[in-house]
Write an enzyme that holds these catalytic residues in place. Structure first.
Site, PDB file in Angstrom:
ATOM      1  N   ASP B 146       6.919  -2.718   2.586  1.00  0.00           N
ATOM      2  CA  ASP B 146       6.322  -3.194   3.728  1.00  0.00           C
ATOM      3  C   ASP B 146       7.182  -4.309   4.388  1.00  0.00           C
ATOM      4  OD1 ASP B 146       4.541  -1.182   2.995  1.00  0.00           O
ATOM      5  OD2 ASP B 146       2.733  -2.550   3.839  1.00  0.00           O
ATOM      6  N   LYS B 209       3.439  -0.652  11.405  1.00  0.00           N
ATOM      7  CA  LYS B 209       2.159  -1.400  10.862  1.00  0.00           C
ATOM      8  C   LYS B 209       1.914  -2.464  11.784  1.00  0.00           C
ATOM      9  CE  LYS B 209       0.762  -3.916   6.677  1.00  0.00           C
ATOM     10  NZ  LYS B 209       1.234  -4.182   5.456  1.00  0.00           N
ATOM     11  N   LYS B 245       0.027   2.272  10.260  1.00  0.00           N
ATOM     12  CA  LYS B 245      -0.763   1.578   9.448  1.00  0.00           C
ATOM     13  C   LYS B 245      -1.211   0.374  10.191  1.00  0.00           C
ATOM     14  CE  LYS B 245      -0.558  -1.064   5.183  1.00  0.00           C
ATOM     15  NZ  LYS B 245       0.002  -1.263   3.795  1.00  0.00           N
TER      16      LYS B 245
END
Lengths: 292, 308
Positions: B146, B209, B245
């Protein structure tokens, strides 16, 4: 002139107040959108009240749980100040409560006496907040090198099935719970819900933190079982003279071994005692090693 | 569709390019409509199980220790002892230094290890250091990385830098999946969020995300809807399925179900899959568990009944 006014008054549609419930320091409607009519003894509608669902019970328990730690962490003295403040605000609105009780069928004298008694009861428990710990905590004699003492701690979230007595009973059942640092979810299911929901307005203007007292109106058969079974409720105060109601709630309460206190009184005039506080307390005993 | 949305579309080099502008009022209204859906009983139970399987169980605190990560992995392996038939969560998300610990604890379970990298959460470090961090995380066993984008450069209009940065990190990831954190709370307007989403997808993101979880507001419904629509448009143009996400601020089962409704209505059934949709959350799992037990037993549950 006055005649035309009288005609206008007769033609006017009455405005029935919808009394909202008191949850988390706010006055929401029931999530279900349902309501019941509050009726005068002769059957005329005098107001609308929310008919709460089990989801309102759930939300109220969430609010009570969120408020519990903060309320218990207040000093006992401060809790006493706040209870006294409720009494002050109730005294200031005594005329309104007398009118509500009279509308429910009480004689003016009985209504005034009930409001006075409810106010005095709050003062009574305001006084006990910083004293019950001294009276009921103990230093225990033990046969070893330990200093052993027991103190009282609030049970947590207390569910209250409010009694039929519209104001005095409600105050008598709720005040000892909050005096002891618990937070409450109060189910008002009697035939006279208006004094109880109006008492929510008193609480809201009395420095009581949101969520410490949550007042729901509706029907017992819809709300009591979910509250009694709820695993995040730690104790129940069942103000009912009906043994079957108490019994079925006690059976629901076994899921997380709730403390259950049954209060079957019809006359609440003398129901005031520090034991009403200690019924909703847990005893913590500490063993502290000391030199011989 | 607006003609200008079709123009620049030939990979990371294509920036700067035009993304469609966003009708913020329309987004709010669409979200409000989607939030009014009622999901009950069997459908609710199914949605709760699905939500559970999409959770990236996350701990990203300065105080994280090996013990804390092992505890979190134990939780991932057994969410609730009383319900052995539950699906497992999608991944455990930790800092790079703790990837090895998580990897060992989750060996053979099928649960992925995700690692934040690129100087999370601020991303204010030289690119070489970010790339090294990514490589180390992948070497230690991270299945997913991430990354955070350089919001400062992006907001200053340096889209090419941001695109290059994402592409370089993607290269450093190797086989690991790359999730690109836009940190929408710092981007401001929905237009910027749409532009960042498009940029990230064109530059090699496998997932986009919303947030690090360190900035508020985080994964609000309007922001997520805008990103989902960007994913949809990207899919329609390229046939590539990019994952989504939302992270930060989703703590109740009710929120999670609303998100699932929005995904289903925006992207369709295919995205209702842990390979394409994740929740970044630390406290969501317990509320979902609480609701599952409530749904099965009919009794409202206490958080005390569930492990940390």
């Amino acid at each position: 002139m006055s005649e035309s006014r009288a005609v206008a008054a007769a033609n006017r549609l009455p405005v029935l107040k919808t009394h909202k419930v008191y949850v988390g320091g706010k006055f929401p409607r029931s999530e279900s959108g349902r309501f019941d009519r509050a009726l005068a003894p002769d059957g005329t509608p005098i107001a609308n009240v929310c008919r709460c669902s089990r989801k309102d019970v759930r939300d109220a328990v969430t609010a009570a749980r969120a408020a519990q730690a903060g309320w218990a962490a207040r000093t006992a003295y401060n809790r006493g100040q706040i209870l006294y403040r409720i009494a002050e605000m109730l005294e200031g609105r005594s005329a309104q409560f007398e009118a509500l009780l009279a509308a429910g069928g009480a004689t003016p004298e009985a209504a005034a006496a009930q409001v006075r008694a409810a106010t005095d009861r709050l003062v009574h428990y305001a006084g006990w907040t910083d004293k019950y710990g001294q009276v009921f905590s103990t230093v225990n004699p033990v046969a070893s090198s330990h200093f052993n003492f027991s103190i009282l701690e609030p049970t947590g979230v207390v569910g209250v099935l409010a009694p039929e007595s519209p104001l005095l009973g409600l105050v008598s059942a709720t005040a000892p719970a909050i005096a002891g640092g618990n937070t409450t979810v109060v189910l008002v299911t009697g035939s006279q819900p208006l004094p109880a929901v109006t008492f929510g307005e008193v609480l809201n203007s009395s420095d009581v933190p949101g969520g410490v007292v949550n007042i729901l109106t509706g029907r017992r058969e819809e709300m009591l079982a979910p509250l009694a079974a709820h695993r995040d409720v730690d104790a129940l105060v069942l103000c009912t003279a009906d043994p079957d109601v108490a019994r079925s709630a006690e059976i629901e309460a076994v899921h997380n071994l709730k403390r259950v206190a049954v209060r079957p009184h019809e006359d609440w005039a003398n129901v005031q005692s520090p034991y009403e506080i200690t019924d909703l307390q847990e005893v913590k005993t500490t063993w502290h090693p000391i030199g011989s | 569709m607006e003609p200008h949305a079709q123009t620049a579309d030939s990979g990371p080099q294509a920036a700067p390019f035009a993304s469609p502008s966003i009708d913020a009022v329309g987004v709010e209204e669409r979200v409000a409509r989607l939030c009014s859906r009622s999901i009950k009983k069997e459908a609710k139970l199914q949605a709760l199980h699905l939500a559970l399987s999409m959770i990236d169980l996350t701990t990203l605190e300065g105080a994280d220790s090996e013990g804390k990560v092992r505890q979190l992995c134990a939780k991932a392996l057994q969410l609730h002892a009383a319900l052995p038939d539950l699906p497992h969560v999608a991944a455990v998300c930790v800092y790079p230094a703790l990837v090895g610990v998580a990897k060992r604890a989750l060996e053979g379970s099928g649960i992925h290890v995700a690692s934040v990298a690129t100087s999370f959460p601020a991303g204010q470090a030289p690119l070489e250091i970010k790339l090294l961090e990514v490589k180390r995380a992948v070497e230690a066993g991270a299945d997913e990385v991430d990354m955070v984008i350089s919001r400062g450069r992006f907001l200053a209009g340096d889209l090419a830098y941001t695109a290059d940065e994402i592409a370089s990190v993607k290269e450093a990831c190797g086989d690991a999946h790359l999730k690109v954190i836009l940190e929408t709370g710092e981007l401001g307007a929905l237009d910027a969020i749409r532009r960042a989403s498009d940029l990230a997808m064109r530059s090699g993101a496998d997932f986009i995300k919303t947030s690090t979880g360190k900035i508020k507001p985080a994964a609000t419904m309007p922001v997520v809807l805008v990103m989902l629509e960007a994913i949809r448009d990207h899919y329609l143009r390229t046939g590539q399925r990019i994952g989504m996400k939302p992270a930060g601020g989703i703590s109740t089962a009710k929120d999670a179900i609303r998100h699932l409704v929005m995904v289903r209505e925006t992207l369709g059934q295919d995205w209702l899959d842990p390979d394409l949709y994740r929740f970044g959350a630390s406290s969501l799992a317990n509320d979902v568990l609480r609701q599952i037990v409530k749904q099965r037993s009919g009794i409202y549950q206490s958080f005390d009944d569930f492990s940390m």
